[in-house]
Design a protein around this motif. Structure first.
Motif, PDB file in Angstrom:
ATOM      1  N   ARG A 132      -4.738 -12.052   4.547  1.00 18.04           N
ATOM      2  CA  ARG A 132      -3.501 -11.408   3.735  1.00 18.04           C
ATOM      3  C   ARG A 132      -2.810 -10.683   4.778  1.00 18.04           C
ATOM      4  N   LEU A 133      -3.623  -9.743   5.323  1.00 14.14           N
ATOM      5  CA  LEU A 133      -3.188  -8.503   6.207  1.00 14.14           C
ATOM      6  C   LEU A 133      -2.349  -9.232   7.494  1.00 14.14           C
ATOM      7  N   THR A 134      -3.027 -10.409   7.796  1.00 18.92           N
ATOM      8  CA  THR A 134      -2.423 -10.888   9.054  1.00 18.92           C
ATOM      9  C   THR A 134      -1.007 -11.830   8.665  1.00 18.92           C
ATOM     10  N   LEU A 135      -0.954 -12.179   7.152  1.00 21.08           N
ATOM     11  CA  LEU A 135      -0.066 -12.948   6.945  1.00 21.08           C
ATOM     12  C   LEU A 135       1.425 -12.187   7.078  1.00 21.08           C
ATOM     13  N   TYR A 136       1.041 -10.727   6.721  1.00 19.86           N
ATOM     14  CA  TYR A 136       2.126  -9.658   6.713  1.00 19.86           C
ATOM     15  C   TYR A 136       2.565  -9.062   7.993  1.00 19.86           C
ATOM     16  N   LYS A 137       1.826  -9.483   8.892  1.00 24.67           N
ATOM     17  CA  LYS A 137       1.994  -8.849  10.374  1.00 24.67           C
ATOM     18  C   LYS A 137       3.345  -9.106  10.849  1.00 24.67           C
ATOM     19  N   LEU A 138       3.612 -10.542  10.752  1.00 23.14           N
ATOM     20  CA  LEU A 138       5.026 -10.974  11.450  1.00 23.14           C
ATOM     21  C   LEU A 138       4.866 -10.537  12.863  1.00 23.14           C
ATOM     22  N   ARG A 139       6.114  -9.693  13.234  1.00 23.51           N
ATOM     23  CA  ARG A 139       6.268  -9.377  14.792  1.00 23.51           C
ATOM     24  C   ARG A 139       5.589  -8.078  14.942  1.00 23.51           C
ATOM     25  N   ALA A 140       4.927  -7.526  14.100  1.00 23.12           N
ATOM     26  CA  ALA A 140       4.566  -6.036  14.317  1.00 23.12           C
ATOM     27  C   ALA A 140       3.523  -6.116  15.529  1.00 23.12           C
ATOM     28  N   LYS A 141       3.541  -5.160  16.228  1.00 23.01           N
ATOM     29  CA  LYS A 141       2.582  -4.951  17.306  1.00 23.01           C
ATOM     30  C   LYS A 141       1.422  -4.193  16.920  1.00 23.01           C
ATOM     31  N   VAL A 142       0.324  -4.999  16.007  1.00 20.28           N
ATOM     32  CA  VAL A 142      -0.764  -4.580  15.623  1.00 20.28           C
ATOM     33  C   VAL A 142      -1.699  -5.686  15.718  1.00 20.28           C
ATOM     34  N   GLU A 143      -2.960  -5.390  16.035  1.00 22.37           N
ATOM     35  CA  GLU A 143      -4.102  -6.257  16.062  1.00 22.37           C
ATOM     36  C   GLU A 143      -4.990  -6.019  14.802  1.00 22.37           C
ATOM     37  N   ILE A 144      -5.573  -7.136  14.113  1.00 25.29           N
ATOM     38  CA  ILE A 144      -6.152  -6.911  12.909  1.00 25.29           C
ATOM     39  C   ILE A 144      -7.585  -7.636  13.296  1.00 25.29           C
ATOM     40  N   ALA A 145      -8.773  -6.887  12.864  1.00 24.45           N
ATOM     41  CA  ALA A 145     -10.164  -7.671  13.301  1.00 24.45           C
ATOM     42  C   ALA A 145     -11.098  -7.032  12.457  1.00 24.45           C
ATOM     43  N   LYS A 146     -11.693  -8.115  11.666  1.00 24.76           N
ATOM     44  CA  LYS A 146     -13.222  -7.568  11.262  1.00 24.76           C
ATOM     45  C   LYS A 146     -14.044  -7.190  12.150  1.00 24.76           C
ATOM     46  N   LEU A 147     -14.728  -6.015  11.871  1.00 24.76           N
ATOM     47  CA  LEU A 147     -15.791  -5.596  13.007  1.00 24.76           C
ATOM     48  C   LEU A 147     -17.188  -5.833  12.441  1.00 24.76           C
TER      49      LEU A 147
END
Length: 286
Positions: A80-95
């Motif tokens: 869900r977080l990745t769906l909202y990411k769009l062009r934002a300069k962020v990395e989303i990962a499960k640790l």
């Protein structure tokens, strides 16, 4: 000093130059008020204002955040977080982190050198520390659940179903989990309307009984009508999400409130700012 290790939690990392701006625009928590060394509750809402994911969020260095959530919802949360990411300069990962270690009371077992140790800000009157590197043994899980329950702190899964509760229902407005002074976020319009109109009627209450409480999900009944449902319990103490107007009406009328066959007493947690309605709801309005 009591401690426990939770094995049903997961950690999600959100990092990058746009991490704070990205999260501030979608989550209920106001990150402007989140300091180093502390964890605050929050939620990602549906546009209709109900909680899709609940979590604790803390800072994990410059331009980096750590979101602690239930392990069984973590993959869906990442998606869900990745769906909202769009062009934002962020990395989303499960640790790759299996456990969360808790310590509560006047002293802490967590090492002062543990850079991941954070104060759980949901607890006002007691010190609770969460660590994401400590490798102590299991500790006393039952004691932790009893402590959390007695403090009136609800969590999804144990106390309510995701997709079925508004932030006010589970006291996120009282716990610093909703930023009413920040800009828009998903579901903000509904939550703000409930806040400003004072229309929140379902609330977390502490349940006391003279006998062991029945299972979570058991309805609270007054004169054959439901007023709420049980969540977590530890012996004769538990939590419930209930209609405070209907509970007040029952108390004023001297009507017993039953959880199954067990008579119960419902009280508001001592640290909150709201009270029971001054005028109880009538039978017609209920």
């Amino acid at each position: 000093m009591p401690f426990a290790q939770l094995k049903d939690r997961a950690l999600i990392s959100v990092s990058g130059p746009d991490a704070e701006h990205f999260l501030q625009n979608i989550l209920t928590t106001d990150l402007d008020t989140l300091g180093d060394g502390e964890a605050k509750p929050g939620a990602l809402l549906a546009p209709q204002g109900k909680i899709l994911f609940d979590f604790l969020i803390s800072r994990a260095g410059e331009n980096a955040f750590r979101l602690e959530c239930r392990a069984d919802i973590s993959d869906d949360f990442v998606r869900r977080l990745t769906l909202y990411k769009l062009r934002a300069k962020v990395e989303i990962a499960k640790l790759e982190q299996a456990f969360v270690t808790l310590a509560w009371g006047k002293e802490s077992i967590v090492s002062q050198s543990d850079s991941t140790a954070v104060a759980d800000r949901r607890f006002r009157d007691e010190s609770v520390t969460r660590s994401y590197t400590s490798t102590v043994e299991n500790g006393d899980i039952a004691a932790w659940q009893a402590f959390r329950t007695a403090q009136g702190i609800a969590e999804s899964g144990a106390d309510y179903a995701l997709g079925d509760a508004f932030p006010h229902d589970v006291l996120l407005d009282e716990l610093g989990g909703v930023g009413f002074k920040k800009g828009c976020y998903i579901g903000q319009e509904v939550v703000s309307r409930m806040q400003h109109r004072g229309t929140a009627r379902r609330r977390v209450l502490v349940v006391q009984a003279g006998l062991p409480l029945p299972a979570a999900g058991t309805e609270l009944i007054v004169e054959g009508r439901p007023v709420g449902a049980l969540g977590s319990s530890a012996g004769t103490t538990g939590l419930a999400i209930a209609r405070i107007d209907r509970v007040k009406a029952a108390m004023d009328a001297g009507q017993p409130i039953l959880a199954g066959d067990v008579p119960v007493t419902l009280t508001i947690p001592g640290w909150v700012n709201f009270t029971f309605p001054q005028e109880a709801v009538s039978a017609e309005e209920a």
